[in-house]
Design a protein around this motif. Structure first.
Motif: not given
Lengths: 272, 108
Positions: A24, A28, A31
């Motif tokens: 993550p 993240e 993204y």
């Protein structure tokens, strides 16, 4: 009217299909960078988004392989892959065949581009659209550069294709956004999936950001294959974007994410 | 060896719902028009991902056949590696394996 936006991004199917398996702390920010690209893209109020991808045998096969293609359909369906496998729900994307026809006619002044009135989107276009147009509001015109079935068009011709798209975008009254999508070094869908040559990627991105055309088109396919894998052939899409924008590039995000099988990249170029 | 025909079958299977249905109902009959060798046909019928990979099928085509067979991602990658161990190096195409036989690659 003009080319109003030009960017590049990765499109690997793992980005959505294997999202939960990524770290993550890398996923993240990646993204988020795609979200920033989405905001920048929509802020330019494009009448159409041209997505130049490097598709993977969804539409084009070695029975009749175009080096370059542009879509000319009313609409496009995707993904062609199992939606559960890709992690992207099916959608029908609005096209604009009249605009396609005008763009294609101008591109053909210098590049013998193929056109297609049937085109189903694979992850090469669906992954970018998933992030850049989550509400499916944009009019899209797909483009393709054969990066899968050798012999492949030389890099200098990918540059010419980008130049031709720019010339065509500047001639039509509509506001045109361009997103070119591919991997840099990667070995997708092989046992080596997850290998990424970060040094090679960073050198290429440096050349790309500086508009170093000679450097960008200097890679032979043989050298790319050895250093950057068969996925490295997709730098053609980045080369086309640089040619279209003419201005310097900014890499907003780059990080190898092995479970996504690619050095994940988000970049934009100044249009000059 | 008819790598083109083998690849074409998988390309069509990936994109054609009717062929998928016919292949599930009668795989041998669905394969018949493609003129495959015995080795190629047997590899498809037994879902031998490793052999199909060694025969040279492009991974961008093969990974969808693996998913169609219910083989998840890491298993798909391992089956290709096992295929090279068992059958030897990839015989054609551009999707050869460049790492060592027992290397661990981070993306698996």
């Amino acid at each position: 009217m003009a080319l109003v936006f030009c960017g590049v991004c990765s499109h690997a199917p793992g980005i959505t299909g294997r999202a939960e398996r990524a770290d993550p702390d890398l996923r993240e920010p990646f993204y988020a960078a795609l979200g920033g690209m989405r905001d920048g893209l929509h802020a330019t109020r494009p009448d159409a988004l041209v997505v130049v991808a490097a598709e993977h045998f969804a539409n084009f096969f070695m029975n009749n392989m175009p080096a370059y293609a542009l879509g000319m359909a009313d609409s496009y369906d995707g993904p062609i892959e199992d939606p559960a496998w890709l992690g992207i729900r099916p959608r029908t994307v609005r096209g604009n065949p009249d605009l396609s026809r005008r763009l294609i006619a101008e591109v053909q002044q210098t590049v013998d581009v193929a056109y297609a009135e049937e085109w189903r989107f694979d992850h090469g276009i669906m992954v970018p659209l998933h992030f850049l147009d989550p509400n499916n509001v944009l009019t899209v015109i797909p483009g393709n550069i054969n990066c899968q079935g050798p012999p492949l068009s030389p890099l200098r011709r990918a540059w010419a294709f980008g130049e031709a798209i720019r010339r065509a975008a500047d001639l039509v009254p509509e506001r045109i956004a361009l997103v070119c999508t591919g991997g840099i070094s990667h070995w997708p869908a092989t046992p080596d999936s997850g290998m990424i040559n970060e040094a090679w990627d960073r050198q290429f991105l440096d050349r790309w950001a500086r508009q170093d055309k000679a450097g960008m088109v200097s890679y032979t396919d043989q050298a790319t294959y050895c250093d950057a894998g068969q996925g490295g052939f997709e730098i053609r899409t980045f080369v086309a974007a640089a040619a279209a924008a003419r201005g310097p590039g900014t890499v907003h995000f780059y990080a190898p994410i092995p479970i996504f099988a690619v050095g994940c990249t988000v970049g934009t170029l100044e249009i000059v | 060896m008819s790598l083109y025909q083998l690849s074409k079958f998988l390309f069509q299977l990936n994109r054609d719902e009717d062929l998928k249905t016919r292949f599930k109902a009668g795989p041998q009959a669905a394969l018949e028009p493609f003129g495959l060798t015995t080795e190629e046909r047997d590899a498809i019928l037994s879902h031998d991902i490793g052999l199909i990979y060694v025969l040279g099928v492009n991974g961008q085509i093969l990974m969808h056949f693996a998913a169609f067979c219910g083989i998840e991602w890491s298993d798909y990658l391992q089956r290709m590696r096992d295929g090279v161990k068992h059958y030897g190096p990839v015989r054609a195409g551009i999707y050869t394996m460049q790492s060592g036989l027992d290397d661990k690659v981070a993306g698996a």
